[in-house]
Write a protein that holds these residues in place. Structure first.
Motif, PDB file in Angstrom:
ATOM      1  N   HIS A  96       0.752  -1.152   0.022  1.00  0.00           N
ATOM      2  CA  HIS A  96      -0.069  -0.052   0.087  1.00  0.00           C
ATOM      3  C   HIS A  96       0.828   1.139  -0.107  1.00  0.00           C
ATOM      4  CE1 HIS A  96      -3.732  -2.214   1.036  1.00  0.00           C
ATOM      5  NE2 HIS A  96      -2.814  -2.490   2.273  1.00  0.00           N
ATOM      6  N   LEU A  97       0.404   2.279  -0.390  1.00  0.00           N
ATOM      7  CA  LEU A  97       0.903   3.683  -0.062  1.00  0.00           C
ATOM      8  C   LEU A  97       0.754   3.757   1.260  1.00  0.00           C
ATOM      9  CD1 LEU A  97       0.751   5.693  -3.399  1.00  0.00           C
ATOM     10  CD2 LEU A  97       2.447   4.317  -2.552  1.00  0.00           C
ATOM     11  N   GLU A  98       1.095   4.758   1.845  1.00  0.00           N
ATOM     12  CA  GLU A  98       0.907   5.467   3.098  1.00  0.00           C
ATOM     13  C   GLU A  98      -0.332   5.196   3.723  1.00  0.00           C
ATOM     14  OE1 GLU A  98       1.620   9.182   6.400  1.00  0.00           O
ATOM     15  OE2 GLU A  98       2.406   9.223   4.233  1.00  0.00           O
ATOM     16  N   ALA A  99      -0.690   4.331   4.715  1.00  0.00           N
ATOM     17  CA  ALA A  99      -2.020   4.245   5.329  1.00  0.00           C
ATOM     18  C   ALA A  99      -2.249   5.345   6.446  1.00  0.00           C
ATOM     19  CB  ALA A  99      -2.230   2.808   5.804  1.00  0.00           C
ATOM     20  N   THR A 147      -9.729  11.263   2.364  1.00  0.00           N
ATOM     21  CA  THR A 147     -11.184  10.950   2.866  1.00  0.00           C
ATOM     22  C   THR A 147     -12.181  10.898   1.790  1.00  0.00           C
ATOM     23  OG1 THR A 147     -11.811  13.297   2.619  1.00  0.00           O
ATOM     24  CG2 THR A 147     -10.668  12.787   4.716  1.00  0.00           C
ATOM     25  N   ARG A 148     -13.250  10.785   2.086  1.00  0.00           N
ATOM     26  CA  ARG A 148     -14.451  10.541   0.905  1.00  0.00           C
ATOM     27  C   ARG A 148     -14.608  11.660   0.224  1.00  0.00           C
ATOM     28  NH1 ARG A 148     -18.536   8.509   5.063  1.00  0.00           N
ATOM     29  NH2 ARG A 148     -17.133   9.659   6.278  1.00  0.00           N
ATOM     30  N   VAL A 149     -14.616  12.743   1.008  1.00  0.00           N
ATOM     31  CA  VAL A 149     -15.158  14.187   0.248  1.00  0.00           C
ATOM     32  C   VAL A 149     -13.902  14.751  -0.499  1.00  0.00           C
ATOM     33  CG1 VAL A 149     -16.789  14.459   2.194  1.00  0.00           C
ATOM     34  CG2 VAL A 149     -14.534  15.416   2.311  1.00  0.00           C
ATOM     35  N   ARG A 150     -12.882  14.201  -0.402  1.00  0.00           N
ATOM     36  CA  ARG A 150     -11.639  15.093  -0.994  1.00  0.00           C
ATOM     37  C   ARG A 150     -11.501  14.208  -2.675  1.00  0.00           C
ATOM     38  NH1 ARG A 150      -5.079  14.194   0.181  1.00  0.00           N
ATOM     39  NH2 ARG A 150      -4.312  15.102  -1.687  1.00  0.00           N
ATOM     40  N   ASP A 151     -11.422  15.305  -3.603  1.00  0.00           N
ATOM     41  CA  ASP A 151     -11.271  15.003  -5.077  1.00  0.00           C
ATOM     42  C   ASP A 151      -9.826  14.871  -5.085  1.00  0.00           C
ATOM     43  OD1 ASP A 151     -11.332  14.714  -7.410  1.00  0.00           O
ATOM     44  OD2 ASP A 151     -12.125  16.811  -8.222  1.00  0.00           O
ATOM     45  N   GLY A 152      -9.117  13.776  -4.665  1.00  0.00           N
ATOM     46  CA  GLY A 152      -7.585  13.741  -4.803  1.00  0.00           C
ATOM     47  C   GLY A 152      -7.103  12.613  -3.967  1.00  0.00           C
ATOM     48  N   GLY A 153      -5.838  12.344  -3.899  1.00  0.00           N
ATOM     49  CA  GLY A 153      -5.268  11.215  -3.196  1.00  0.00           C
ATOM     50  C   GLY A 153      -5.821   9.936  -3.435  1.00  0.00           C
ATOM     51  N   ARG A 154      -6.220   9.472  -4.347  1.00  0.00           N
ATOM     52  CA  ARG A 154      -7.023   8.346  -4.825  1.00  0.00           C
ATOM     53  C   ARG A 154      -5.989   7.149  -4.607  1.00  0.00           C
ATOM     54  NH1 ARG A 154      -9.617  11.886  -7.982  1.00  0.00           N
ATOM     55  NH2 ARG A 154     -11.926  12.302  -7.481  1.00  0.00           N
ATOM     56  N   ALA A 155      -4.635   7.581  -4.875  1.00  0.00           N
ATOM     57  CA  ALA A 155      -3.807   6.189  -4.747  1.00  0.00           C
ATOM     58  C   ALA A 155      -3.550   5.652  -3.171  1.00  0.00           C
ATOM     59  CB  ALA A 155      -2.316   6.658  -5.356  1.00  0.00           C
ATOM     60  N   TYR A 156      -4.070   6.562  -2.399  1.00  0.00           N
ATOM     61  CA  TYR A 156      -3.791   6.098  -0.857  1.00  0.00           C
ATOM     62  C   TYR A 156      -5.060   5.544  -0.440  1.00  0.00           C
ATOM     63  CZ  TYR A 156       0.280   9.010  -1.132  1.00  0.00           C
ATOM     64  OH  TYR A 156       1.405   9.829  -1.445  1.00  0.00           O
ATOM     65  N   PRO A 157      -4.898   4.521   0.484  1.00  0.00           N
ATOM     66  CA  PRO A 157      -6.358   4.126   1.060  1.00  0.00           C
ATOM     67  C   PRO A 157      -6.700   4.905   2.086  1.00  0.00           C
ATOM     68  CG  PRO A 157      -4.120   3.133   2.481  1.00  0.00           C
ATOM     69  CD  PRO A 157      -3.656   3.829   0.968  1.00  0.00           C
ATOM     70  N   LEU A 158      -8.186   4.910   2.342  1.00  0.00           N
ATOM     71  CA  LEU A 158      -8.778   5.932   3.133  1.00  0.00           C
ATOM     72  C   LEU A 158      -7.992   6.025   4.533  1.00  0.00           C
ATOM     73  CD1 LEU A 158     -12.539   4.966   2.385  1.00  0.00           C
ATOM     74  CD2 LEU A 158     -11.292   7.400   2.109  1.00  0.00           C
ATOM     75  N   ALA A 207      -9.836  -7.473   3.149  1.00  0.00           N
ATOM     76  CA  ALA A 207      -9.560  -8.334   1.930  1.00  0.00           C
ATOM     77  C   ALA A 207      -8.609  -7.429   1.184  1.00  0.00           C
ATOM     78  CB  ALA A 207     -10.751  -8.787   1.166  1.00  0.00           C
ATOM     79  N   TYR A 208      -7.578  -8.167   0.630  1.00  0.00           N
ATOM     80  CA  TYR A 208      -6.379  -7.265  -0.111  1.00  0.00           C
ATOM     81  C   TYR A 208      -6.766  -7.500  -1.557  1.00  0.00           C
ATOM     82  CZ  TYR A 208      -1.996  -5.676  -1.843  1.00  0.00           C
ATOM     83  OH  TYR A 208      -1.188  -4.913  -2.660  1.00  0.00           O
ATOM     84  N   LEU A 209      -7.111  -6.328  -1.957  1.00  0.00           N
ATOM     85  CA  LEU A 209      -7.382  -5.915  -3.308  1.00  0.00           C
ATOM     86  C   LEU A 209      -6.533  -4.618  -3.692  1.00  0.00           C
ATOM     87  CD1 LEU A 209      -8.928  -6.954  -6.044  1.00  0.00           C
ATOM     88  CD2 LEU A 209     -10.731  -5.087  -5.185  1.00  0.00           C
ATOM     89  N   PRO A 210      -5.479  -4.643  -4.371  1.00  0.00           N
ATOM     90  CA  PRO A 210      -4.276  -3.487  -4.280  1.00  0.00           C
ATOM     91  C   PRO A 210      -4.794  -2.342  -5.258  1.00  0.00           C
ATOM     92  CG  PRO A 210      -3.951  -5.373  -6.093  1.00  0.00           C
ATOM     93  CD  PRO A 210      -5.077  -5.978  -5.281  1.00  0.00           C
ATOM     94  N   ARG A 211      -4.527  -1.305  -4.600  1.00  0.00           N
ATOM     95  CA  ARG A 211      -4.553  -0.096  -5.131  1.00  0.00           C
ATOM     96  C   ARG A 211      -3.395   0.286  -5.980  1.00  0.00           C
ATOM     97  NH1 ARG A 211      -5.315   2.557  -8.292  1.00  0.00           N
ATOM     98  NH2 ARG A 211      -6.015   4.780  -8.389  1.00  0.00           N
ATOM     99  N   GLU A 271      -0.235   2.494  -9.980  1.00  0.00           N
ATOM    100  CA  GLU A 271      -1.679   2.326  -9.703  1.00  0.00           C
ATOM    101  C   GLU A 271      -2.247   1.248 -10.474  1.00  0.00           C
ATOM    102  OE1 GLU A 271      -4.070   5.620  -8.985  1.00  0.00           O
ATOM    103  OE2 GLU A 271      -2.017   6.973  -9.168  1.00  0.00           O
ATOM    104  N   LEU A 272      -3.126   0.479 -10.304  1.00  0.00           N
ATOM    105  CA  LEU A 272      -4.135  -0.404 -11.061  1.00  0.00           C
ATOM    106  C   LEU A 272      -5.491   0.189 -11.424  1.00  0.00           C
ATOM    107  CD1 LEU A 272      -3.178  -3.828  -9.293  1.00  0.00           C
ATOM    108  CD2 LEU A 272      -1.841  -2.650 -10.817  1.00  0.00           C
ATOM    109  N   ASN A 273      -5.804  -0.118 -12.613  1.00  0.00           N
ATOM    110  CA  ASN A 273      -6.996   0.189 -13.107  1.00  0.00           C
ATOM    111  C   ASN A 273      -8.096  -0.952 -12.984  1.00  0.00           C
ATOM    112  OD1 ASN A 273      -6.320  -1.256 -15.664  1.00  0.00           O
ATOM    113  ND2 ASN A 273      -6.107   0.705 -16.541  1.00  0.00           N
ATOM    114  N   ALA A 274      -9.026  -0.968 -13.435  1.00  0.00           N
ATOM    115  CA  ALA A 274     -10.098  -2.250 -13.569  1.00  0.00           C
ATOM    116  C   ALA A 274      -9.467  -3.372 -14.366  1.00  0.00           C
ATOM    117  CB  ALA A 274     -11.481  -1.865 -13.905  1.00  0.00           C
ATOM    118  N   ASN A 275      -9.010  -3.065 -15.461  1.00  0.00           N
ATOM    119  CA  ASN A 275      -8.473  -3.794 -16.396  1.00  0.00           C
ATOM    120  C   ASN A 275      -7.050  -4.645 -15.574  1.00  0.00           C
ATOM    121  OD1 ASN A 275      -9.907  -3.486 -18.862  1.00  0.00           O
ATOM    122  ND2 ASN A 275      -8.608  -1.658 -19.493  1.00  0.00           N
TER     123      ASN A 275
END
Length: 534
Positions: free
Chosen positions: A314-317, A323-334, A393-397, A424-428
């Motif tokens: 993971h990137l830094e946890a 946060t959910r309301v932030r438009d950004g930081g999507r490579a990191y876990p909540l 459950a580990y599903l990698p970001r 980063e991993l996309n759906a494909n």
């Protein structure tokens, strides 16, 4: 000994009932080849469901009017008819079972006389006659023997006659259930009992006290085209599609189907033998490939390949600004402090925990900018990985780059650096990751929506993932989430799931909903898969 009393008590039997039946079950299972882990687990799951965890050996027909309308709609077309028989077991049995299965007409009383008995309930005079010939006792004259001293024998007789070992060998719970029940009544409970049996056999070390099942997979053909669809029935429809098979996939042809040009096959998918049908013209006879240093390699019994275990990354946890309301930081876990977790690994606790996570993420909420589509971008992968992460459950970001994987394989330490050692991993990419690495992180592949929805209802993390033909376009991944009262999957009349209950981000964000079509089978996707994680 194959099982102990503790296996039965862990599955829900009282100590007294476990002691009463354990020796008879062991003797009967040994005598009739119910003696491998898959066979024992499936057999016990059905026995425990049918008998109310060894409490009942006679069918309970004390139905209310509502119960009759739900369970026997074919025989009670109106509420007035149901109310006339409600709470009258003998009358119900004669109406429902009269005039079929070898029974006389309703007035003969045979429906009641030959109602369900035994640990897997034997029903109908024809079945009692067959069992009498098999066991050498006149249960037609004395049917109560089936509920007493022959309760275990009746269960094994039915199991053997229907050749249910073969279905257990390929882990086909739906087919086993249909053979025993005629439909999918109680399917979720049967599946839960199956998982309890497997867990008990593992925990108690009983899986190692007898020979494991030899794989029934012995390839006879290979797939010719770049991709061939494995189907449940010989019909080219979205509903029949089970899984795509890539060129060179080895299959075992089991025989023709009722439809010319189609054959029944077995195939090894992610380490598990599965069954289905394919068009025969797309197969070529199998010839074992030569080894690198001479000789031939046989695939009659698959051998697990030993690979170094790979660490999750993971990137830094726990970053409070993610946060959910932030438009950004999507490579990191909540990182929000109040984020929930799945409260238990299975059953109602796990399902309740998953429901809390779905409600917390509230993907359709407009101010949860982390998941809202914008500027042509959608974030199904962000939502799916957040859902899995909160559920444990580990599903990698992000995942290791190829160069980092090579270094890890050599035992070198690798520092997590975005863009250098992880990407980063996309759906494909998630489709590929699950196929290549999912099993190593606890993911199991499913082919059936009924089983997938039952797994979600039992508290497992479940996803559907599809890979685009055009890899420059987005694939898609959704979570299949537990059903709740008023928010359910779409079911057929017999209980089979036609469309699961999904939660997704995408061009349209849906907290809980049922798709109008099998989106994963759309032409724009080259392949898809169903996955679950306990």
């Amino acid at each position: 000994m194959l099982i102990t009393r503790e296996v039965l008590t862990r599955m829900g039997a009282t100590s007294a009932n476990a002691d009463r039946y354990v020796d008879a079950l062991n003797a009967a299972m040994v005598a009739h080849a119910v003696d491998t882990v898959p066979r024992i687990a499936h057999f016990l799951a059905q026995v425990m469901h049918e008998s109310g965890c060894l409490r009942l050996t006679v069918e309970n027909l004390n139905y209310s009017a509502d119960g009759l309308l739900k369970v026997f709609p074919r025989y009670f077309g109106t509420r007035a008819e149901a109310e006339a028989c409600a709470r009258k077991p003998e009358k119900i049995a004669c109406k429902v079972y009269g005039g079929r299965m070898g029974n006389g007409a309703e007035a003969s009383g045979d429906g009641w006389r030959y109602r369900g008995r035994g640990l897997i309930q034997l029903t109908g005079k024809d079945n009692y006659r067959s069992f009498a010939q098999w066991c050498g006792q006149d249960v037609v004259a004395d049917p109560d023997l089936v509920a007493g001293s022959l309760a275990v024998d009746a269960a094994v007789f039915f199991w053997q006659r229907e050749n249910l070992n073969a279905l257990a060998d390929v882990d086909d719970l739906k087919a086993v259930t249909r053979c025993i029940n005629g439909g999918l009544n109680g399917f979720a409970d049967r599946r839960e009992l199956l998982e309890k049996a497997r867990q008990a056999l593992r925990d108690l070390g009983l899986a190692g006290t007898f020979a494991p099942a030899m794989s029934p997979f012995a390839p006879t053909h290979r797939v010719l085209p770049l991709q061939l669809n494995l189907r449940s029935t010989p019909q080219v429809t979205p509903a029949s599609l089970l899984a795509p098979l890539v060129q060179g996939t080895e299959v075992e042809v089991r025989g023709p189907t009722a439809v010319a040009g189609w054959v029944q096959v077995r195939v090894l998918l992610n380490g598990v033998v599965r069954e289905g049908v394919v068009a025969e013209r797309y197969l070529e006879p199998y010839a074992p490939r030569p080894r690198a240093r001479g000789g031939l390699r046989s695939r009659a019994a698959p051998v697990a390949e030993t690979l170094p275990s790979l660490p999750a990354v993971h990137l830094e946890a726990d970053r409070p600004d993610i946060t959910r309301v932030r438009d950004g930081g999507r490579a990191y876990p909540l990182g929000e402090a109040d984020r929930p977790a799945r409260s238990g690994p299975e059953g109602a606790r796990g399902a309740a925990g998953l429901a809390r996570i779905v409600d917390y993420l509230d993907v359709a909420k407009a101010d949860h900018l982390r998941y809202q589509p914008r500027a042509g971008m959608t974030f199904c992968n962000i939502y799916a990985t957040d859902y899995a992460h909160l559920a444990g459950a580990y599903l990698p970001r992000v995942w290791w780059t190829d160069s980092a994987l090579r270094r890890l394989a050599l035992g070198e330490p690798v520092e997590v650096t975005y863009g250098q050692t992880v990407r980063e991993l996309n759906a494909n990419s998630l489709y590929d990751w699950l196929d290549e690495h999912g099993a190593g992180f606890g993911w199991a592949r499913e082919l059936d929506l009924t089983l997938l929805q039952a797994a979600a209802n039992a508290g497992e993390v479940c996803v559907i993932v599809a890979k685009r033909r055009d890899l420059n376009s987005s694939g898609h991944i959704t979570a299949v989430v537990p059903e709740q009262e008023g928010t359910e999957a779409r079911h057929a009349a017999d209980g089979e799931v036609l469309r699961p209950l999904e939660s997704q981000a995408g061009t349209r964000n849906v907290t809980r909903g049922v798709s109008a079509s099998a989106w994963w089978a759309a032409e724009r996707f080259q392949s898809f898969a169903f996955w679950r994680h306990p």
